[in-house]
Design a protein around this motif. Structure first.
Motif, mmCIF file in Angstrom:
data_model
loop_
_atom_site.group_PDB
_atom_site.id
_atom_site.type_symbol
_atom_site.label_atom_id
_atom_site.label_comp_id
_atom_site.label_asym_id
_atom_site.label_seq_id
_atom_site.Cartn_x
_atom_site.Cartn_y
_atom_site.Cartn_z
ATOM 1 N N GLY A 133 -15.136 -15.424 85.099
ATOM 2 C CA GLY A 133 -14.891 -14.100 85.664
ATOM 3 C C GLY A 133 -15.753 -13.828 86.879
ATOM 4 O O GLY A 133 -15.308 -13.180 87.845
ATOM 5 N N MET A 134 -16.982 -14.322 86.858
ATOM 6 C CA MET A 134 -17.863 -14.149 88.011
ATOM 7 C C MET A 134 -17.328 -14.907 89.219
ATOM 8 O O MET A 134 -17.312 -14.377 90.341
ATOM 9 C CB MET A 134 -19.280 -14.626 87.664
ATOM 10 C CG MET A 134 -19.954 -13.850 86.553
ATOM 11 S SD MET A 134 -21.576 -14.557 86.150
ATOM 12 C CE MET A 134 -21.749 -14.033 84.443
ATOM 13 N N ILE A 135 -16.895 -16.134 88.991
ATOM 14 C CA ILE A 135 -16.330 -16.934 90.088
ATOM 15 C C ILE A 135 -15.095 -16.239 90.675
ATOM 16 O O ILE A 135 -14.922 -16.170 91.897
ATOM 17 C CB ILE A 135 -15.983 -18.346 89.593
ATOM 18 C CG1 ILE A 135 -17.275 -19.095 89.203
ATOM 19 C CG2 ILE A 135 -15.211 -19.128 90.651
ATOM 20 C CD1 ILE A 135 -17.033 -20.415 88.490
ATOM 21 N N ALA A 136 -14.264 -15.686 89.798
ATOM 22 C CA ALA A 136 -13.056 -14.990 90.261
ATOM 23 C C ALA A 136 -13.405 -13.746 91.073
ATOM 24 O O ALA A 136 -12.806 -13.479 92.134
ATOM 25 C CB ALA A 136 -12.178 -14.621 89.062
ATOM 26 N N MET A 137 -14.395 -12.955 90.609
ATOM 27 C CA MET A 137 -14.766 -11.747 91.350
ATOM 28 C C MET A 137 -15.366 -12.106 92.702
ATOM 29 O O MET A 137 -15.079 -11.441 93.721
ATOM 30 C CB MET A 137 -15.747 -10.888 90.551
ATOM 31 C CG MET A 137 -16.170 -9.619 91.282
ATOM 32 S SD MET A 137 -17.239 -8.506 90.338
ATOM 33 C CE MET A 137 -16.039 -7.686 89.281
ATOM 34 N N ILE A 138 -16.173 -13.143 92.746
ATOM 35 C CA ILE A 138 -16.753 -13.577 94.027
ATOM 36 C C ILE A 138 -15.639 -14.005 94.994
ATOM 37 O O ILE A 138 -15.670 -13.667 96.185
ATOM 38 C CB ILE A 138 -17.754 -14.728 93.800
ATOM 39 C CG1 ILE A 138 -18.963 -14.214 93.012
ATOM 40 C CG2 ILE A 138 -18.203 -15.322 95.129
ATOM 41 C CD1 ILE A 138 -19.882 -15.307 92.500
ATOM 42 N N GLY A 139 -14.626 -14.714 94.473
ATOM 43 C CA GLY A 139 -13.497 -15.098 95.304
ATOM 44 C C GLY A 139 -12.776 -13.892 95.869
ATOM 45 O O GLY A 139 -12.378 -13.871 97.050
ATOM 46 N N THR A 140 -12.608 -12.859 95.049
ATOM 47 C CA THR A 140 -11.969 -11.624 95.517
ATOM 48 C C THR A 140 -12.787 -10.969 96.621
ATOM 49 O O THR A 140 -12.238 -10.483 97.625
ATOM 50 C CB THR A 140 -11.790 -10.648 94.338
ATOM 51 O OG1 THR A 140 -10.948 -11.235 93.350
ATOM 52 C CG2 THR A 140 -11.175 -9.334 94.805
ATOM 53 N N LEU A 141 -14.105 -10.935 96.462
ATOM 54 C CA LEU A 141 -14.962 -10.326 97.479
ATOM 55 C C LEU A 141 -14.884 -11.086 98.800
ATOM 56 O O LEU A 141 -14.896 -10.480 99.880
ATOM 57 C CB LEU A 141 -16.410 -10.281 96.971
ATOM 58 C CG LEU A 141 -16.681 -9.282 95.838
ATOM 59 C CD1 LEU A 141 -18.072 -9.493 95.243
ATOM 60 C CD2 LEU A 141 -16.528 -7.844 96.334
ATOM 61 N N ILE A 142 -14.776 -12.402 98.722
ATOM 62 C CA ILE A 142 -14.613 -13.198 99.950
ATOM 63 C C ILE A 142 -13.275 -12.875 100.606
ATOM 64 O O ILE A 142 -13.196 -12.623 101.821
ATOM 65 C CB ILE A 142 -14.707 -14.701 99.628
ATOM 66 C CG1 ILE A 142 -16.124 -15.068 99.167
ATOM 67 C CG2 ILE A 142 -14.324 -15.538 100.852
ATOM 68 C CD1 ILE A 142 -16.259 -16.491 98.650
ATOM 69 N N ASP A 143 -12.217 -12.848 99.800
ATOM 70 C CA ASP A 143 -10.877 -12.578 100.328
ATOM 71 C C ASP A 143 -10.791 -11.204 100.989
ATOM 72 O O ASP A 143 -10.037 -11.020 101.957
ATOM 73 C CB ASP A 143 -9.835 -12.675 99.207
ATOM 74 C CG ASP A 143 -9.666 -14.100 98.690
ATOM 75 O OD1 ASP A 143 -10.102 -15.033 99.391
ATOM 76 O OD2 ASP A 143 -9.127 -14.269 97.572
ATOM 77 N N ARG A 144 -11.545 -10.244 100.474
ATOM 78 C CA ARG A 144 -11.480 -8.880 100.996
ATOM 79 C C ARG A 144 -12.502 -8.622 102.096
ATOM 80 O O ARG A 144 -12.669 -7.478 102.543
ATOM 81 C CB ARG A 144 -11.660 -7.873 99.856
ATOM 82 C CG ARG A 144 -10.531 -7.924 98.847
ATOM 83 C CD ARG A 144 -10.610 -6.802 97.825
ATOM 84 N NE ARG A 144 -9.419 -6.787 96.972
ATOM 85 C CZ ARG A 144 -9.180 -5.885 96.025
ATOM 86 N NH1 ARG A 144 -10.053 -4.906 95.817
ATOM 87 N NH2 ARG A 144 -8.082 -5.939 95.299
ATOM 88 N N GLY A 145 -13.208 -9.650 102.520
ATOM 89 C CA GLY A 145 -14.130 -9.525 103.640
ATOM 90 C C GLY A 145 -15.475 -8.935 103.301
ATOM 91 O O GLY A 145 -16.212 -8.475 104.196
ATOM 92 N N HIS A 146 -15.833 -8.941 102.017
ATOM 93 C CA HIS A 146 -17.115 -8.369 101.590
ATOM 94 C C HIS A 146 -18.164 -9.438 101.275
ATOM 95 O O HIS A 146 -19.297 -9.088 100.915
ATOM 96 C CB HIS A 146 -16.911 -7.487 100.360
ATOM 97 C CG HIS A 146 -16.062 -6.286 100.615
ATOM 98 N ND1 HIS A 146 -16.485 -5.230 101.393
ATOM 99 C CD2 HIS A 146 -14.805 -5.981 100.207
ATOM 100 C CE1 HIS A 146 -15.522 -4.318 101.444
ATOM 101 N NE2 HIS A 146 -14.500 -4.747 100.733
#
Length: 463
Positions: A133-146
């Motif tokens: 879940g942590m890896i997935a959330m980090i991926g989302t933050l990268i995708d959203r420019g954060h």
């Protein structure tokens, strides 16, 4: 759901006391940061455990036990834990190795919490259970420019870009330019902004870690501290929940960074609606530190005589904490424990009296006013008998311990027999009954009714 008593809670985010309005009264949701299970929990760790147990009890009372979800995590991802796991269990998968080296301390923490009168939380997730879940959330933050992937002196890592969040710093009220990274692992000076913090960091050849891929960049590493709670809270409580709690030392950077990660990953305007923090704890007037020799674990207090030359019951430790308002600093001392011990003895003695006096509602009202345990304890002085027992149960200080197998009705009947012997001037039988009761731990006190002048005998249990 019971008739609702309005609850007022001090919200660190707004710096004001606010009326508590749950998102869903049928599922009131509370998250509290738990311990890192590298070693036994110290007395500073115990304060939030006790404070938020009182809140948990209050919410259960108001909304119903089945309508409150309490999550308190266990942090078992930490560089020292990881290194010990690799050293002691090199042949086991990392998660199993970590479990092997932390199970004893995690069990000790649970035993300590139980001894302190705390109810078990609804969920107690481990960080190792949520790596994906942590890896997935980090991926989302990268995708959203954060967040961004960068390589520093110690290898590749993913950093959160604080400039991508216009109101970063809303909880701690710190100016962004004055922020420090506050990461659990060291960060080199290769960040876009000095306040950017670690989401994922590469492990060295001899360091344990997990495989992760971020936009085509593979990084065998481990998560930063803050991402853990963002993922565990969302998993069990949803993207937005009611209350987030912890010690005041967690406001920055931990809780500030939790807010940033969660809001930016989920696209929400808030992570939790109320933020609550308990004050600092000192030991004998000094900051607790191993170098000062005043580092005290809960296990030390419960099981050894290293603090004050005696063992301290969990109920005494709990009451000593509750004698100070949760937001105020507390000086944990032998004198304080002695005061709590004496007070608890008096309360327990009155709690087993036959005569009922007062109402536990005053205690509930005090707790509903931002967990004012100081006023709640003062209200106990007006209670005896069943109302006092009810109030003590509410505070997690049940009076059953000194009662044992004592039946109050049977004791009163025995006292009535003794009074009959006294009226007949059969002093020998009256003294025999008094001495037999004293052997059972029941002490009698003779007095006179101020109105009638008749003899009145009350009793209490000697602790």
């Amino acid at each position: 759901m019971a008739d609702q008593t309005p609850i007022q809670l001090y919200d660190t985010l707004t710096r004001a006391k606010r009326r508590f309005e749950p998102i869903d009264p049928d599922n009131v949701r509370l998250y509290v940061c738990g311990p890192t299970v590298y070693d036994y929990a110290h007395i500073g760790n115990a304060r939030p455990v006790i404070v938020f147990d009182v809140l948990f009890r209050l919410l259960r009372h108001i909304y119903g036990a089945d309508h409150v979800t309490y999550v308190r995590n266990i942090t078992d991802v930490e560089d020292k834990i990881n290194a010990r796991a690799l050293r002691d269990h090199p042949d086991l998968p990392l998660n199993e190795a970590i479990r092997a080296v932390t199970e004893k301390t995690a069990d000790r923490f649970r035993a300590d919490a139980l001894a302190l009168g705390c109810l078990p939380p609804t969920h107690e997730p481990r960080a190792t259970e949520h790596i994906e879940g942590m890896i997935a959330m980090i991926g989302t933050l990268i995708d959203r420019g954060h967040a961004y992937v960068v390589t520093g002196e110690e290898g590749a890592e993913v950093l959160f870009d604080v400039r991508s969040m216009p109101d970063y710093g809303m909880l701690s009220k710190r100016d962004l330019d004055e922020q420090q990274a506050g990461a659990r692992v060291a960060v080199a000076a290769h960040k876009r902004n000095p306040a950017d913090f670690v989401l994922w960091k590469q492990s060295g050849p001899d360091e344990p870690g997990w495989d992760a891929d971020f936009g085509g960049t593979a990084i065998h590493g481990r998560p930063g501290w803050h991402i853990e709670c963002s993922v565990m809270s969302a998993h069990h409580l949803g993207e937005r929940f009611d209350i987030h709690g912890g010690g005041i030392d967690l406001v920055f950077p931990h809780h500030e960074n939790e807010i940033a990660q969660s809001r930016c990953a989920h696209g929400t305007d808030m992570m939790a609606n109320y933020w609550m923090h308990n004050g600092f704890l000192q030991v004998e007037g000094q900051k607790m530190s191993k170098s000062l020799g005043n580092f005290v674990t809960v296990h030390d207090l419960l099981e050894t005589e290293t603090f004050g030359g005696r063992k301290w019951p969990g109920e005494v430790l709990r009451l000593a904490m509750l004698m100070t308002h949760y937001r105020e600093p507390i000086d944990f001392s032998v004198r304080r424990l002695e005061e709590a011990d004496n007070l608890l003895t008096r309360l327990w003695r009155r709690a087993v009296q036959v005569e009922d006096a007062g109402s536990a509602a005053d205690v509930e009202d005090a707790l509903a006013d931002d967990l004012n345990t100081v006023d709640a304890i003062h209200a106990l002085s007006n209670l005896s008998g069943r109302p006092l027992r009810s109030a003590l149960d509410f505070l997690g200080l049940p009076a059953a311990a000194p009662l044992g197998d004592i039946d109050p009705k049977s004791v009163q009947a025995t006292i009535d027999n003794r009074l009959a012997f006294i009226r007949d001037k059969n002093w020998a039988e009256a003294d025999r009954i008094r001495d037999e009761l004293l052997e059972k731990g029941i002490q009698l006190k003779d007095g006179k009714d101020p109105r009638t002048g008749e003899r009145v005998t009350t009793w209490e249990v000697k602790r």
